[in-house]
Design an enzyme around this catalytic site. Structure first.
Site, PDB file in Angstrom:
ATOM      1  N   GLU A  37       0.821  -1.210   0.000  1.00  0.00           N
ATOM      2  CA  GLU A  37       0.000   0.000   0.000  1.00  0.00           C
ATOM      3  C   GLU A  37       0.858   1.263   0.000  1.00  0.00           C
ATOM      4  O   GLU A  37       0.535   2.241  -0.658  1.00  0.00           O
ATOM      5  CB  GLU A  37      -0.947   0.008   1.195  1.00  0.00           C
ATOM      6  CG  GLU A  37      -2.094  -1.007   1.099  1.00  0.00           C
ATOM      7  CD  GLU A  37      -2.969  -0.770  -0.117  1.00  0.00           C
ATOM      8  OE1 GLU A  37      -3.128   0.399  -0.535  1.00  0.00           O
ATOM      9  OE2 GLU A  37      -3.505  -1.758  -0.657  1.00  0.00           O
ATOM     10  N   CYS A 207     -17.881   1.502 -20.194  1.00  0.00           N
ATOM     11  CA  CYS A 207     -19.137   1.424 -19.450  1.00  0.00           C
ATOM     12  C   CYS A 207     -19.926   0.153 -19.753  1.00  0.00           C
ATOM     13  O   CYS A 207     -20.667  -0.334 -18.909  1.00  0.00           O
ATOM     14  CB  CYS A 207     -19.983   2.669 -19.729  1.00  0.00           C
ATOM     15  SG  CYS A 207     -19.195   4.197 -19.146  1.00  0.00           S
TER      16      CYS A 207
END
Length: 350
Positions: A37, A207
Site C-alpha cells: 500500500e 461502461c
DNA sequence: GATGCGTGGAA
DNA sequence: TTTCCAAGCAT
C-alpha cells in the site's frame, strides 16, 4: 442508509473480473499488505511489482526492516520516487516493533497514527487483513463515486472530499452482506480500485463492461468523462537550476547525503556546491552540457561540473560527515536520484 | 487550505 | 512536446 446495490455488485464483479493475482494479494499478512500500500501511493501497479519483490526478499518481516540501516532502505527504494515514503516506512517499522510488540495494530484508527499511513492506506490494510468496515478514498474510488452519483463538485476542495468520504463510508458492505460473504470488505475494497483502474478509467471508460452501468448517473447522462470535476490552475512550469559536482579520484566518486527535507531527501547525491573541489585542493571543475530532468511541478536543469583527479596518493578527505568517497564499483549499494544514477552510468538523461 | 514531494506512462 | 496523473501523506 445505502442500498448495498453498489457494494453487492462490486463484490461479485471483483471475484470474477477483478485483479486477484497481484504479488501482494492472497495474503492477510499486514506487513506485506502495508508494504504494498505504501509503494502504491501515487504509483502505478506495474512500477511497483519489481520493487515489492526485492523488498520482501531483502526484508521478509517488519522486524528485519526495523533493524535495517535507513541507507539500505533508501537504496532499495531508489527510482520509485517520493522518498519520504521510504523514510516513513522505516520509521513505521521501528514504531511497530517498539510500541506495538512487532505486530501491526488491527484497527484503521490505530494504523493511521503510524508514520506514512493516512486514512485511505489505514482503511485498505484494515479491510484487507481484518475485514474492518472502513472506506478507502483514492483516485480510483473518487472517479467511480463521482460518476456513479454524478457529483459535479470540484474534488480539489476540502468540502468535496469530506462529502466523498461520507459517501464512501456509506457504501461499504453492510453487516448483513459481510455475514453472507465474509470476504466482502476485501472484495469491495479491491473491487472499487479494480473498477477504477480497468473499467471506469479517466479516458474512454468501458461502461459496457461495468457491473453498475445501469445505476450510474454519469452513464445515464452520457458524459462519464466529465467526472470528476477538477479545477486546474495553469501556471508556467518553474525551472530550478542545479549544479552537480562530478568529482572522481582513483576509482572513487564524492557523494553527499541530502537532508531529509526537500527533493530526494535522504538519498546520496553528487555535491551541489561546485567549490568543494577547490576547497579540497583538487583544482577547478569544468562545466558539462546541461540537461533537463522533468518533474510534475517543475523542470530541473542540471549542470554537471566534472573533475577527475589522478593523484596516486589521495587521502580521500571530506569536508563534513555527510560526504563520502564511494568506490565506483560500490555505487549499486547507494540510493541515488534517477538523473544522478543515469549521469554516473554514462546514460544520457535528455 | 495550499504546497511539496519522483518517476513513468498515456494521450 | 506538453500535460496530466497514478492504490496519498505530511506539513
Amino acid at each position: 442508509m445505502a442500498t448495498q446495490r453498489l457494494a453487492l455488485r462490486i463484490v461479485n464483479w471483483q471475484r470474477t473480473h477483478g485483479r486477484n493475482e497481484l504479488p501482494w494479494q492472497n495474503t492477510r499478512d499486514p506487513y506485506r499488505v502495508w508494504l504494498s500500500e505504501i509503494m502504491l501511493q501515487q504509483t502505478q501497479v506495474t512500477t511497483v511489482i519489481d520493487y515489492y519483490h526485492r523488498f520482501v526478499e531483502r526484508f521478509p518481516s517488519v522486524k528485519s526492516l526495523a533493524n535495517a540501516d535507513i541507507d539500505e532502505v533508501l537504496a532499495l527504494w531508489a527510482g520509485l520516487g517520493y522518498y519520504a515514503r521510504a523514510r516513513n516506512l522505516h520509521a513505521c517499522a521501528k514504531t511497530v516493533v517498539d510500541l506495538w510488540q512487532g505486530e501491526f495494530p488491527e484497527l484503521a484508527a490505530d494504523l493511521e497514527t503510524l508514520p506514512g499511513i493516512g486514512a485511505s492506506t489505514a482503511a485498505a490494510i484494515a479491510a484487507f487483513c481484518h475485514g474492518q468496515r472502513v472506506a478507502i478514498l483514492d483516485g480510483n474510488v473518487k472517479r467511480v463515486l463521482t460518476r456513479y452519483f454524478a457529483i459535479r463538485d470540484d474534488i480539489t476542495l476540502t468540502a468535496t472530499n469530506r462529502r466523498l468520504w461520507e459517501i464512501a463510508q456509506n457504501e461499504v458492505p453492510s453487516h448483513q452482506l459481510i455475514s453472507a460473504q465474509p470476504d466482502a470488505m476485501a472484495r469491495y475494497t479491491q473491487g472499487m480500485m479494480d473498477l477504477g483502474a480497468t473499467v471506469c478509467t479517466r479516458h474512454k471508460p468501458k461502461c459496457k463492461q461495468c457491473p453498475v452501468q445501469q445505476h450510474c448517473l454519469a452513464n445515464e447522462l452520457g458524459v462519464p468523462e466529465e467526472f470528476p470535476v477538477k479545477t486546474v490552475k495553469r501556471r508556467d512550469k518553474p525551472v530550478r537550476d542545479l549544479n552537480l559536482l562530478w568529482l572522481t579520484v582513483n576509482g572513487h566518486v564524492l557523494l553527499e547525503k541530502r537532508p531529509d527535507q526537500g527533493i530526494w531527501g535522504g538519498l546520496w547525491c553528487l555535491p551541489t556546491d561546485t567549490n568543494i573541489c577547490s576547497q579540497l585542493g583538487l583544482g577547478a571543475a569544468v562545466p558539462m552540457a546541461s540537461f533537463a530532468h522533468e518533474l510534475t511541478h517543475f523542470r530541473m536543469v542540471i549542470t554537471p561540473w566534472r573533475l577527475h583527479h589522478a593523484a596516486a596518493s589521495q587521502t580521500f578527505q571530506t569536508l563534513n560527515k555527510n560526504q563520502r568517497w564511494v568506490p565506483l564499483l560500490s555505487l549499486d549499494g547507494y540510493g541515488l536520484p534517477k538523473p544522478v544514477r543515469a549521469l554516473l552510468a554514462g546514460i544520457d538523461d535528455r
